[in-house]
Design a protein around this motif. Structure first.
Motif, PDB file in Angstrom:
ATOM      1  N   LEU A 130       0.819  -1.218   0.000  1.00 50.40           N
ATOM      2  CA  LEU A 130       0.000   0.000   0.000  1.00 50.40           C
ATOM      3  C   LEU A 130       0.850   1.265   0.000  1.00 50.40           C
ATOM      4  O   LEU A 130       0.468   2.287  -0.571  1.00 50.40           O
ATOM      5  CB  LEU A 130      -0.937  -0.011   1.208  1.00 50.40           C
ATOM      6  CG  LEU A 130      -2.190  -0.892   1.062  1.00 50.40           C
ATOM      7  CD1 LEU A 130      -2.845  -1.135   2.401  1.00 50.40           C
ATOM      8  CD2 LEU A 130      -3.171  -0.248   0.088  1.00 50.40           C
TER       9      LEU A 130
ATOM     10  N   HIS B 149      -6.506  -2.976  -0.977  1.00 45.41           N
ATOM     11  CA  HIS B 149      -7.483  -2.708   0.080  1.00 45.41           C
ATOM     12  C   HIS B 149      -8.366  -3.933   0.313  1.00 45.41           C
ATOM     13  O   HIS B 149      -8.760  -4.222   1.444  1.00 45.41           O
ATOM     14  CB  HIS B 149      -8.321  -1.483  -0.287  1.00 45.41           C
ATOM     15  CG  HIS B 149      -7.541  -0.208  -0.282  1.00 45.41           C
ATOM     16  ND1 HIS B 149      -7.241   0.467   0.875  1.00 45.41           N
ATOM     17  CD2 HIS B 149      -6.963   0.507  -1.301  1.00 45.41           C
ATOM     18  CE1 HIS B 149      -6.521   1.558   0.574  1.00 45.41           C
ATOM     19  NE2 HIS B 149      -6.343   1.597  -0.742  1.00 45.41           N
ATOM     20  N   GLU B 150      -8.661  -4.671  -0.765  1.00 47.15           N
ATOM     21  CA  GLU B 150      -9.377  -5.945  -0.616  1.00 47.15           C
ATOM     22  C   GLU B 150      -8.570  -6.902   0.254  1.00 47.15           C
ATOM     23  O   GLU B 150      -9.106  -7.540   1.165  1.00 47.15           O
ATOM     24  CB  GLU B 150      -9.598  -6.595  -1.990  1.00 47.15           C
ATOM     25  CG  GLU B 150     -10.593  -5.917  -2.886  1.00 47.15           C
ATOM     26  CD  GLU B 150     -10.702  -6.648  -4.218  1.00 47.15           C
ATOM     27  OE1 GLU B 150     -10.629  -7.890  -4.220  1.00 47.15           O
ATOM     28  OE2 GLU B 150     -10.839  -5.970  -5.260  1.00 47.15           O
TER      29      GLU B 150
ATOM     30  N   GLU C  36     -12.555  -0.704   4.127  1.00 44.26           N
ATOM     31  CA  GLU C  36     -11.543  -1.057   3.123  1.00 44.26           C
ATOM     32  C   GLU C  36     -12.205  -1.568   1.850  1.00 44.26           C
ATOM     33  O   GLU C  36     -11.772  -1.252   0.735  1.00 44.26           O
ATOM     34  CB  GLU C  36     -10.577  -2.111   3.676  1.00 44.26           C
ATOM     35  CG  GLU C  36      -9.664  -1.627   4.777  1.00 44.26           C
ATOM     36  CD  GLU C  36      -8.688  -0.555   4.296  1.00 44.26           C
ATOM     37  OE1 GLU C  36      -8.347  -0.545   3.098  1.00 44.26           O
ATOM     38  OE2 GLU C  36      -8.271   0.284   5.122  1.00 44.26           O
TER      39      GLU C  36
ATOM     40  N   LYS D 118     -13.747   1.287  -0.032  1.00 43.76           N
ATOM     41  CA  LYS D 118     -12.677   2.064  -0.652  1.00 43.76           C
ATOM     42  C   LYS D 118     -12.210   1.371  -1.931  1.00 43.76           C
ATOM     43  O   LYS D 118     -11.947   2.017  -2.953  1.00 43.76           O
ATOM     44  CB  LYS D 118     -11.513   2.211   0.326  1.00 43.76           C
ATOM     45  CG  LYS D 118     -10.430   3.187  -0.146  1.00 43.76           C
ATOM     46  CD  LYS D 118      -9.313   3.306   0.874  1.00 43.76           C
ATOM     47  CE  LYS D 118      -9.798   3.979   2.145  1.00 43.76           C
ATOM     48  NZ  LYS D 118      -8.707   4.190   3.121  1.00 43.76           N
ATOM     49  N   SER D 119     -12.120   0.049  -1.885  1.00 44.14           N
ATOM     50  CA  SER D 119     -11.706  -0.701  -3.058  1.00 44.14           C
ATOM     51  C   SER D 119     -12.688  -0.520  -4.204  1.00 44.14           C
ATOM     52  O   SER D 119     -12.291  -0.316  -5.359  1.00 44.14           O
ATOM     53  CB  SER D 119     -11.582  -2.190  -2.707  1.00 44.14           C
ATOM     54  OG  SER D 119     -11.222  -2.943  -3.826  1.00 44.14           O
TER      55      SER D 119
END
Length: 777
Positions: free
Chosen positions: A177, A187-188, A207, A210-211
Motif C-alpha cells: 500500500l 485494500h481488498e 476497506e 474504498k476498493s
C-alpha cells in the motif's frame, strides 16, 4: 483554322498523354498498394497481432469464448507468442478453467521470464491451489529483479498469511500500500486479512468500500463486500452488492453463483433457482455456465431435477461436451445406465481420446461387468484429473470389482478427501473393511465420516461395529442409538441393535428391534433371516415359515427371501421344493448368485454334479468376469476327480481376480499335492490366507506349503489353531502328524496320524496316514 485545329488537337493529345501517364501511375500505385496490403496480410507477425487485438476486444465485451478462439488463432501462427498465451490464460480464468489457466501462465513465464504480471497471476493461482512453495518461487524471482514491485509484496503477504504468519502478512501488505496506495485490490487484501477479527468489522467494510470506489469495475471487491454483509446477516446490503457485481460482469459464472448462495442463505430457494436458471440462459456461451442450475440440483441432492435439467440441456446443446459429460454423470448417479450407455456411445464417436469421456465409458463398462477395462480407462482419466472426486470414486469401485483392494482403498480415500461429504466413498471403504475384518480401517472411516457428515447415520453404525468387535458394548449401543436419533427410520441401526440384544440373550427385545428393522425396510433379508432363526431356535418352525411366506407375499420379487426359503427347504430335506424355489429365484433375477449356488448345491446333494456344473457354466457364460464362479466350477470339477480341468478353472479365476481366495487356496493345494513349484504355491496360499484369515482351509493349505518349505514350526502353529475350529478334518490331522514327524515329536505325530486314520478309514488320506505311521517305527 486548320492550325488552330492542330493546336487544339496537339493540346488535347498532350493532355491525353499526360492523363494516360497519370492513369498509368495510378494503376501502378494501386498495384503497389495491393502488393503492400497483400504483403501485410501475409506477414505472420501482423496476422497474429490482429488476432490478439480482436481477442482483447471480445474479452472487453465479456465474450470470453470468442476471445479464446482468437487467442488460439494467434498461437497457431506463433506457438511461442507469449502475449497470446498470457491473454489465453486470462480467458481461462474468466471461464473458471483454472488448470488450463495455470498451464498457459506457466508457458508464458517460460517464454517471457520478465513478464511479471504473468508471474504474479501464476503465483496467486498456485497459492490458491495450496502450492505455497511454488508461489514463493515466483515471488522470489520478481523480488530479485524488481524489489519495489507492489504486486509482489501483496503476494508475499498472501503467502505469509497462508503459512499462518499474520504479522508478517500485515507488514508485506502495508508495504504494498505504501508503494501504491490507490490500488483497489490491496485494500481488498487488507480487508480479507482483518476479516476474522470481529473488532475490525468496521475497518473491513471501510476497506472494501474504498476498493469499490477506487475501481468501480472490480467484481471481486463487490463480491467480498456482499460476502461481508451476508456474514453479518445484512441480506439487503448483500444482495445489492452482489447485483452490482452482476451488472459489472454479467458473464461471470462465479458472480451468479455467489448471488444464488446469498439468496439460499435467506431461505428463498425458489428465487435462488430462478437466478441460476437465468444464469444458464445468459451464460449459454459458457460451457460451464449453461449447466449451472443442473449442477446446483446435483450438488444439493435433487438428482431427479438434475437429471431432467441435464436431459433438456443435452437435447438443446448436443455439441456442448461439458453438458453431455454432466448428463452422463447424473445418469450414473441415478443408476440409469441404459441411457448413459447411449449418450456415451455417441460421445465416443467423436471424443474417444478425451480422458473424461473414456472414463465415463469405463463406468458403463463396469456396470456391464468389465472391471479390467473399467479400471484401465479410469486410471488414465484420474492421471489427467487427479482432483476429480467423482472419477476417483468410480476408479475405487472398479478396482474393488477387479479385486484390487489396495487401489480401491487408495482411490476411495482420495475421493473422500477431495469431497468429504461424499459418503458413498466412505460406504465403499466400510464395505472393504468389513469384508477384510479390518477394524482399524473401519474405525478410521467411521471417525472421518462422523466428522464430515455428522447427520449421516452410517458413520455411527460403523463405529458401533468396531466397538462391538472390541467388546465396548456400552459405546456401541450409544452409537447405534445416536444413529437412530439422526435417522429414526434407518433400518440398519435397528438391525444391528437387534443383533446385539440377541448376543446379550435378550431375545424378546431383539425380536422387537428386528421387526422394527423390517418395518422400515420390508426387503431386509438380514433382519428376516434373524427373525426366522429366532423362531427356529424356539422350536417354532411353523411360525418361522409362516413369517417368511408372509414377507414373500408382500415382496414377491425379492429373491433374497426366496433364497432363504430354499435354505429352509434344504434343511427339511425337501429337495424338490428347494429346487423349484431356487429356480424361481433365478428366473426372477438371473443375477442372483446365491440362488444359482443353492440350485447347484441341490444338484450335488442329488448326486448330479454334472447338472451343477452345467448351471455354473451357464452363469459364467453370462458373467464372464465372475472370478468366484470360475472358482466354484473348479471345486465342482475337483469333486468329481477332474483335477486338470479344476486347475484350469482356478487359473482363469485368478486371471480375472488375482486375489480370488478360493481359487488361490485350492490351486496352491493342488500344486503341492502334484509336486509343482512350491514357491508359487506358497505365494498363492498366503494370498488366500490374507483374504480369509479365519478359514481352517486356508490355514491348512498355508501350513502344508510351510511343510514343503521346511518351516515346520509355522506349519504346526497354523494347524493347531485350525483344528480347534475343525477337529474332525482328517486331512488336517494327517498334515499335523507329518509336521510333528519332521519336528521329531513321534508321540504327537502318532496321535494325529491315528486320528486321521480313524476319521476317514477308507480315504486316500487314511492310506497316507497308515504309511506314515509305519515309517515312525
Amino acid at each position: 483554322m486548320i492550325e488552330r485545329i492542330k493546336e487544339v488537337h496537339l493540346s488535347f493529345d498532350g493532355r491525353w498523354k499526360m492523363m494516360n501517364r497519370r492513369a498509368s501511375l495510378w494503376v501502378v500505385m494501386v498495384f503497389v498498394a495491393a502488393a503492400l496490403i497483400s504483403g501485410c496480410n501475409g506477414d505472420p507477425n501482423v496476422r497474429k497481432q490482429k488476432y490478439l487485438e480482436s481477442g482483447k476486444r471480445y474479452s472487453a465485451e465479456g465474450k470470453y469464448k470468442e476471445a479464446g478462439i482468437q487467442f488460439q488463432n494467434a498461437i497457431k501462427i506463433d506457438k511461442d507468442y507469449a502475449d497470446a498465451h498470457y491473454e489465453m490464460a486470462q480467458t481461462y480464468l474468466h471461464l473458471g478453467e483454472f488448470n488450463a489457466a495455470n498451464g498457459e501462465l506457466a508457458h508464458t513465464v517460460d517464454l517471457d521470464p520478465k513478464n511479471y504480471k504473468a508471474r504474479i497471476d501464476l503465483g496467486n493461482l498456485l497459492l490458491s491451489g495450496g502450492q505455497v512453495d511454488q508461489a514463493q518461487a515466483q515471488a522470489n524471482a520478481i523480488l530479485a529483479a524488481d524489489p519495489n514491485n507492489p504486486d509482489v509484496h501483496a503476494m508475499l503477504g498472501a503467502i505469509a498469511n497462508r503459512r499462518g504468519q499474520k504479522d508478517q502478512a500485515l507488514i508485506d501488505l502495508q508495504r504494498a500500500l505504501e508503494l501504491d496506495p490507490n490500488r483497489a485490490v490491496f485494500h481488498e487484501d487488507l480487508a480479507l486479512l482483518q476479516s476474522n477479527d470481529p473488532t475490525k468489522a468496521s475497518s473491513v467494510e471501510e476497506e472494501l468500500k474504498k476498493s469499490v470506489t477506487l475501481d468501480p469495475k472490480s467484481v471481486s471487491a463487490k463480491l467480498l463486500l456482499a460476502a461481508f454483509y451476508s456474514k453479518n446477516s445484512r441480506w439487503a446490503d448483500a444482495e445489492r452488492a452482489n447485483w452490482d457485481a452482476v451488472a459489472t460482469d454479467p458473464k461471470s459464472l462465479s458472480v451468479r453463483e455467489s448471488l444464488a448462495r446469498i439468496i439460499l442463505k435467506e431461505g428463498d430457494q425458489p428465487r435462488a433457482e430462478q437466478v441460476l436458471r437465468q444464469a444458464s440462459i445468459d451464460l449459454a456461451d459458457n460451457p460451464q455456465g449453461v449447466r449451472v442450475l443442473a449442477d446446483y440440483y446435483a450438488s444439493s441432492g435433487q438428482v431427479d431435477k438434475s437429471k431432467a435439467e441435464f436431459a433438456s440441456l443435452a437435447a438443446k446443446y448436443p455439441r456442448n461436451l461439458f453438458v453431455q459429460k454432466g448428463y452422463i454423470r447424473i445418469l450414473v448417479e441415478v443408476k440409469d445406465y441404459a441411457t448413459a450407455q447411449k449418450v456415451v456411445a455417441e460421445l465416443m464417436k467423436q471424443n474417444a481420446k478425451d480422458p473424461e469421456v473414456a472414463a465415463l465409458q469405463g463406468i458403463v463398462l463396469l456396470n456391464d461387468g468389465k472391471a479390467n477395462e473399467a479400471v484401465e480407462a479410469l486410471e488414465d482419466a484420474t492421471k489427467n484429473f487427479p482432483k476429480d472426486a467423482f472419477l476417483q470414486y468410480w476408479l475405487g469401485r472398479a478396482a474393488l470389482a477387479k479385486g484390487d483392494d489396495n487401489l480401491a482403498i487408495k482411490s476411495l480415500n482420495q475421493a473422500a478427501t477431495l469431497n468429504p461429504s461424499r459418503v458413498d466413498a466412505q460406504e465403499a471403504l466400510a464395505q472393504i473393511a468389513g469384508q477384510r475384518g479390518d477394524m482399524d480401517l473401519l474405525s478410521d472411516v467411521a471417525d472421518k465420516t462422523i466428522a464430515s457428515a455428522p447427520h449421516f447415520a452410517g458413520g455411527y453404525m460403523w463405529r458401533a461395529t468396531v466397538e462391538m468387535n472390541r467388546n465396548s458394548v456400552d459405546k456401541a449401543e450409544a452409537d447405534l442409538k445416536t444413529a437412530m436419533s439422526v435417522a429414526p427410520q434407518y433400518s440398519q441401526a435397528y438391525l444391528e441393535l437387534g443383533k446385539l440384544r440377541l448376543r446379550q440373550k435378550r431375545m424378546p427385545e431383539g425380536v422387537v428391534l428386528l421387526e422394527q428393522a423390517m418395518q422400515y425396510d420390508p426387503n431386509s433379508v438380514a433382519a428376516l433371516r434373524l427373525l426366522v432363526g429366532c423362531d427356529l431356535y424356539q422350536k417354532q418352525s411353523a411360525k418361522g415359515l409362516a413369517r417368511l411366506n408372509a414377507q414373500i407375499d408382500k415382496s414377491p420379487k425379492n429373491t433374497g427371501f426366496l433364497d432363504l426359503l430354499t435354505q429352509l427347504q434344504l434343511q427339511s430335506k425337501n429337495l424338490d421344493q428347494a429346487a423349484a424355489t431356487s429356480q424361481k429365484a433365478i428366473q426372477l433375477n438371473p443375477a442372483d448368485g446365491e440362488a444359482v449356488m443353492l440350485f447347484a448345491q441341490i444338484q450335488v446333494q442329488r448326486g448330479q454334479t454334472a447338472n451343477a456344473i452345467g448351471v455354473w457354466e451357464q452363469w459364467s457364460n453370462s458373467h464372464p468376469n465372475d472370478a468366484g464362479a470360475m472358482a466354484i466350477l473348479g471345486t465342482l470339477e475337483e469333486s468329481r476327480g477332474n483335477q486338470a480341468k479344476a486347475a484350469d478353472y482356478y487359473k482363469k479365476s485368478l486371471q480375472i481376480q488375482p486375489k480370488q481366495p478360493i481359487a488361490a487356496n485350492n490351486l496352491a493345494y493342488r500344486m503341492l499335492e502334484n509336486g509343482e513349484n512350491v514357491d508359487v504355491a506358497l505365494t498363492l496360499a498366503q494370498t488366500a490366507r490374507r483374504a480369509m484369515p479365519n478359514s481352517p482351509d486356508t490355514a491348512d493349505t498355508l501350513a502344508w506349503a510351510y511343510y514343503y518349505k521346511g518351516s515346520y514350526s509355522f506349519a504346526r502353529d497354523l494347524l493347531e489353531d485350525a483344528l480347534k475350529t475343525d477337529p474332525s478334518n482328517a486331512a488336517m490331522q494327517y498334515h499335523l502328524g507329518m509336521v510333528y514327524s519332521k519336528l521329531s515329536d513321534k508321540g504327537s505325530a502318532a496321535i494325529h496320524l491315528k486320528k486321521a486314520l480313524s476319521l476317514a478309514p477308507d480315504s486316500p488320506t487314511a492310506k497316507d496316514a497308515k504309511t506314515a505311521l509305519q515309517g515312525l517305527g
